[in-house]
Motif scaffolding. Structure first.
Motif: not given
Length: 430
Positions: A86-93, A125-131, A149-151, A168-176
């Motif tokens: 792997f040369t590109t990875i995405a780290a969960m929050p 994260s999707i929500t503040k504090g991932r809660v 964004v992901s929880n 909100g994510a769609a409006k900002a153009g960020i994948p969920l």
């Protein structure tokens, strides 16, 4: 910066293979062809027919750093990724502190760049504090550099929160990317409900834990006309739901892990937490369904859900240990060995490579990864399809050795990994 000429490779480019050479100069793919000359000062590597591919792309890893560095660090987790090609990875929050603001995302990305051996993309994260609670400022975390964004590790329990997040994510153009899990239906389960859970004597997890929340989310994504990515799909019913949703025009994509492709609950040998993950290993019929979903494109990509834990934690058995297994170092080899190499297999090498390179890159609109193109960064992996090697825990670059594949002989192990033209991993020669 070193330059390299990779000679006599079987190079995968744009859906086809050709035998030849690839020249890396100044961190870029400079040329490819046959009988290329090596410029002065170039390191020549004779690959003897090994497979040359774009560096693999993983949309789902857990680096545990900061907060749980006894399990993994940015350095060890990225080294494990490099060892797996792997040369590109995405780290969960799901780290502490949670990257739930622009400032925290920027701080994480700075560390990822400074301490990582590969390209590390960062989820917020999707929500503040991932809660459960208010959503993050999606526009702000995107502007700070978050890839999505992901929880992950926790499903969004409130339909209202998911509705707000999708819009909100769609409006900002960020994948969920969503971890689908309805907590109220878990009832203390630790592995898939069924004969194996009864045999071992542990509580089971019913499939509706996954499918009920997936059904809700697909309905909301359709109503919002919002993109929605499903993490670690594991059930036949889930595949059917995603297939129907795609046919209906829902903007849904999905990933599957190597372990849900390769292992069922019948493979669990007993009270062994190296076979405990979330979602759990499902039935053999579910394995067949997710494989078919990958083959026919219902499932868009493979992601490892690399989840290291300490040996002490995993020694506590199915009821006491945390969920998760390592995956970065065995993902390609395990799938190649079990689903591509055998004669008559349904999964082709081309589909496997696309699901681990261009597929994940396309889902999140990632640029300059997942392909080999002249002038692009030389993010390259080389795999040995002919030589088998035993998976040994002591060889892992990850701090975590919690893998059900330890002790198995796998083919297609990574021989070399290049990131921006730098050799970041080379297998030891016998």
């Amino acid at each position: 910066m070193n330059n390299f000429l990779l000679q006599n490779g079987n190079i995968y480019m744009n859906g086809s293979f050709f035998k030849g050479d690839l020249l890396i100069e100044n961190g870029k793919v400079a040329a490819f062809g046959t009988w290329l000359a090596a410029p002065a000062g170039t390191t020549v590597i004779d690959l003897d027919g090994k497979l040359v591919t774009p560096g693999l792309v993983d949309l789902h890893v857990h680096l545990r750093d900061p907060g749980q560095t006894d399990k993994e660090t940015i350095a060890t987790g990225s080294a494990a990724a490099a060892r797996g090609g792997f040369t590109t990875i995405a780290a969960m929050p799901n780290v502490d502190p949670v990257p739930d603001s622009a400032e925290r995302v920027k701080a994480m990305l700075k560390r990822d760049r400074n301490e990582g051996k590969v390209h590390i993309l960062q989820y917020a994260s999707i929500t503040k504090g991932r809660v459960e609670g208010p959503c993050v400022d999606f526009a702000a975390v995107k502007a700070a550099g978050a890839v999505g964004v992901s929880n992950d590790g926790s499903g969004i329990q409130s339909a209202a929160t998911m509705w707000q997040a999708l819009n909100g994510a769609a409006k900002a153009g960020i994948p969920l990317a969503e971890h689908v899990e309805e907590n109220s239906l878990k009832f203390g389960g630790v592995i898939n409900a069924g004969a194996k859970a009864e045999e071992i004597g542990v509580p089971g997890i019913i499939g509706s834990v996954e499918t009920s929340q997936l059904a809700r989310d697909l309905a909301l994504a359709k109503a919002a006309n919002a993109p929605y990515h499903v993490c670690h799909l594991s059930m036949a019913d889930s595949v059917a739901m995603v297939r129907a949703a795609k046919a209906a025009g829902v903007k849904v994509t999905a990933e599957v892990t190597p372990h849900h492709l390769l292992l069922s609950d019948s493979d669990i040998p007993g009270d062994d937490a190296n076979f405990k993950m979330n979602p759990p290993l499902r039935s053999e019929a579910d394995c067949a369904a997710v494989l078919q979903g990958l083959v026919d494109g219902t499932i868009d990509c493979i992601a490892t859900d690399h989840a290291p834990h300490t040996a002490a934690e995993k020694s506590k058995g199915l009821c006491g240990a945390p969920n998760g297994i390592t995956g970065s170092e065995t993902a390609f080899a395990a799938i190649y060995t079990k689903l591509v190499r055998p004669e008559g297999s349904k999964l082709t090498l081309t589909r496997l490579l696309d699901a681990m390179t261009s597929g994940p890159a396309q889902i999140f609109g990632l640029q300059h990864c997942g392909s080999i193109l002249p002038g692009d960064a030389a993010d390259i992996a080389v795999f040995d399809l002919e030589r088998g090697a035993e998976v040994k825990a002591e060889d892992f670059a990850s701090k975590g050795t919690n893998s059900p594949f330890v002790g198995q002989t796998l083919y297609g192990n990574c021989a070399y990994t290049f990131v921006d033209g730098e050799l970041v991993y080379a297998a030891e020669e016998d």
